[in-house]
Design a protein around this motif. Structure first.
Motif, PDB file in Angstrom:
ATOM      1  N   ARG A   1       0.614  -1.069   0.074  1.00 28.17           N
ATOM      2  CA  ARG A   1      -0.014  -0.189   0.079  1.00 28.17           C
ATOM      3  C   ARG A   1       0.877   0.789  -0.097  1.00 28.17           C
ATOM      4  NH1 ARG A   1      -2.480  -3.229   3.261  1.00 28.17           N
ATOM      5  NH2 ARG A   1      -5.270  -3.954   2.847  1.00 28.17           N
TER       6      ARG A   1
ATOM      7  N   SER B   1      -6.946   9.673 -18.146  1.00 30.80           N
ATOM      8  CA  SER B   1      -7.799   9.119 -17.248  1.00 30.80           C
ATOM      9  C   SER B   1      -8.702   8.058 -18.012  1.00 30.80           C
ATOM     10  CB  SER B   1      -8.542  10.055 -16.739  1.00 30.80           C
ATOM     11  OG  SER B   1      -9.719   9.574 -15.268  1.00 30.80           O
TER      12      SER B   1
ATOM     13  N   THR C   1      -6.874  -1.310 -15.006  1.00 33.56           N
ATOM     14  CA  THR C   1      -6.690  -2.278 -14.021  1.00 33.56           C
ATOM     15  C   THR C   1      -7.263  -3.527 -14.194  1.00 33.56           C
ATOM     16  OG1 THR C   1      -8.262  -2.230 -12.446  1.00 33.56           O
ATOM     17  CG2 THR C   1      -6.824  -0.094 -12.286  1.00 33.56           C
TER      18      THR C   1
ATOM     19  N   CYS D   1      -8.204  -7.908  -6.477  1.00 34.39           N
ATOM     20  CA  CYS D   1      -8.533  -6.107  -5.270  1.00 34.39           C
ATOM     21  C   CYS D   1      -6.908  -5.099  -5.357  1.00 34.39           C
ATOM     22  CB  CYS D   1      -8.832  -6.915  -4.220  1.00 34.39           C
ATOM     23  SG  CYS D   1     -10.238  -7.356  -3.772  1.00 34.39           S
TER      24      CYS D   1
ATOM     25  N   ILE E   1      -6.685  -2.888  -8.601  1.00 37.14           N
ATOM     26  CA  ILE E   1      -7.692  -2.346  -8.160  1.00 37.14           C
ATOM     27  C   ILE E   1      -7.611  -0.896  -6.939  1.00 37.14           C
ATOM     28  CG2 ILE E   1     -10.046  -1.267  -7.099  1.00 37.14           C
ATOM     29  CD1 ILE E   1     -10.611  -4.179  -9.020  1.00 37.14           C
ATOM     30  N   GLU E   2      -6.590  -2.181  -6.062  1.00 39.73           N
ATOM     31  CA  GLU E   2      -6.276  -1.060  -4.210  1.00 39.73           C
ATOM     32  C   GLU E   2      -5.238  -0.256  -5.077  1.00 39.73           C
ATOM     33  OE1 GLU E   2      -5.778  -1.253   0.258  1.00 39.73           O
ATOM     34  OE2 GLU E   2      -5.320  -3.107  -0.462  1.00 39.73           O
TER      35      GLU E   2
ATOM     36  N   GLN F   1      -6.156   2.650  -7.062  1.00 41.25           N
ATOM     37  CA  GLN F   1      -7.081   3.926  -6.089  1.00 41.25           C
ATOM     38  C   GLN F   1      -5.382   4.456  -5.064  1.00 41.25           C
ATOM     39  OE1 GLN F   1      -9.680   0.999  -4.044  1.00 41.25           O
ATOM     40  NE2 GLN F   1     -11.261   1.829  -5.499  1.00 41.25           N
TER      41      GLN F   1
ATOM     42  N   PRO G   1      -5.519   8.539  -6.610  1.00 40.18           N
ATOM     43  CA  PRO G   1      -6.987   8.808  -5.491  1.00 40.18           C
ATOM     44  C   PRO G   1      -8.113   9.335  -6.465  1.00 40.18           C
ATOM     45  CG  PRO G   1      -5.357  10.159  -4.508  1.00 40.18           C
ATOM     46  CD  PRO G   1      -5.101   9.329  -5.841  1.00 40.18           C
ATOM     47  N   THR G   2      -7.685  10.363  -6.781  1.00 44.25           N
ATOM     48  CA  THR G   2      -8.933  11.503  -7.948  1.00 44.25           C
ATOM     49  C   THR G   2      -8.955  11.298  -8.884  1.00 44.25           C
ATOM     50  OG1 THR G   2      -7.229  12.945  -8.248  1.00 44.25           O
ATOM     51  CG2 THR G   2      -7.435  13.160  -6.438  1.00 44.25           C
TER      52      THR G   2
ATOM     53  N   TYR H   1     -10.186   8.524 -11.893  1.00 43.41           N
ATOM     54  CA  TYR H   1     -11.320   6.818 -12.646  1.00 43.41           C
ATOM     55  C   TYR H   1     -10.274   6.323 -12.881  1.00 43.41           C
ATOM     56  CZ  TYR H   1     -15.149  10.960 -12.792  1.00 43.41           C
ATOM     57  OH  TYR H   1     -15.939  11.929 -12.492  1.00 43.41           O
ATOM     58  N   LEU H   2     -10.624   5.288 -12.508  1.00 44.18           N
ATOM     59  CA  LEU H   2     -10.642   3.859 -12.762  1.00 44.18           C
ATOM     60  C   LEU H   2     -11.315   2.640 -13.351  1.00 44.18           C
ATOM     61  CD1 LEU H   2      -9.564   1.922  -9.454  1.00 44.18           C
ATOM     62  CD2 LEU H   2      -7.895   3.620 -10.804  1.00 44.18           C
TER      63      LEU H   2
END
Length: 183
Positions: free
Chosen positions: A48, A67, A71, A75, A78-79, A82, A86-87, A89-90
Motif C-alpha cells: 500500500r 484518465s 486495471t 483487488c 484496484i487498490e 486507488q 486517488p482522484t 477514474y478507474l
C-alpha cells in the motif's frame, strides 16, 4: 543523442504498464471471486505504501497521466490504482486477468491468443500529451513484457494499431524516484 526518459514521459504518448504493489496477504483461490477479496492475494501494508509513493512520484515529476487508469479485476490491482491515483477514474478490464493464466499450464493456442490480445492493447497510442497507465500483473520470464517487480513499470511506445509496440525502458520503483537525477 537519445532523449532523457523523463522528457519522454513528460511529452506523453506512452503506456506505463505497472505491476501492482507487494501482495503477500492471502492467496488466490482456484476459483477466485473478484467481488470477494478474501479469495485472492491482497496488498501488504508495504504494498500500500509503495502504491501511494508511486503516484506521488509521477505527480512530483509532472508526468501527465490519462484518465481512466486501466486495471485488472483483482483487488490488489484496484487498490494499487486507488492509492496511487486517488482522484482519477478507474476502468476495470477483465482481460488483464488473463496475464495470470500465462504462468499456468495452458495450451499454446490460448497462450498465443493472450499475447496477441496484449499486443492489441499495447499498440494503441494515448492522446498526445498524456500517458496511459495499466496496473496489472507480471509476465512469466521471457514472455511479452517479462518479469516485473512490485510497482515496477514497463514504459511502452505504441506504434499504432496493427504496428505493435516498443519497450522503451523498464523501471523499478527506486528508479522512478531518481528519474530527474540519473538519465
Amino acid at each position: 543523442m537519445e532523449k532523457p526518459i523523463l522528457d519522454l514521459l513528460r511529452a506523453g504518448g506512452l503506456i506505463l504498464y505497472v505491476r501492482h504493489g507487494e501482495a503477500t496477504v492471502g492467496e488466490d483461490q482456484p476459483y477466485v471471486n473478484f467481488q470477494n477479496c478474501y479469495t485472492q492475494r491482497n496488498l501488504s501494508d508495504y504494498g500500500r505504501r509503495e502504491a501511494v509513493y508511486y503516484g506521488q512520484m509521477l505527480r512530483y515529476w509532472q508526468i501527465p497521466i490519462r484518465s481512466p487508469i486501466m486495471t485488472s479485476p483483482f483487488c490488489r490491482t484496484i487498490e494499487t490504482a486507488q492509492l496511487a491515483f486517488p482522484t482519477m477514474y478507474l476502468q476495470i478490464d477483465p482481460f488483464w486477468f488473463s496475464i495470470t493464466k500465462l504462468a499456468e499450464t495452458i495450451s499454446t493456442t490460448e497462450q498465443q491468443q493472450i499475447l496477441k490480445d496484449v499486443q492489441k492493447y499495447l499498440e494503441v497510442k494515448p492522446p498526445l500529451g498524456t500517458n496511459q497507465v495499466i496496473i496489472a500483473h507480471s509476465f512469466p520470464k521471457g514472455t511479452a513484457l517479462g518479469e516485473i517487480t512490485s510497482m515496477g513499470t514497463v514504459i511502452i511506445k505504441p506504434k499504432g494499431v496493427g504496428n505493435g509496440y516498443e519497450i522503451v525502458k523498464q523501471l523499478t520503483l527506486a528508479d522512478l524516484a531518481t528519474l530527474g537525477t540519473s538519465q
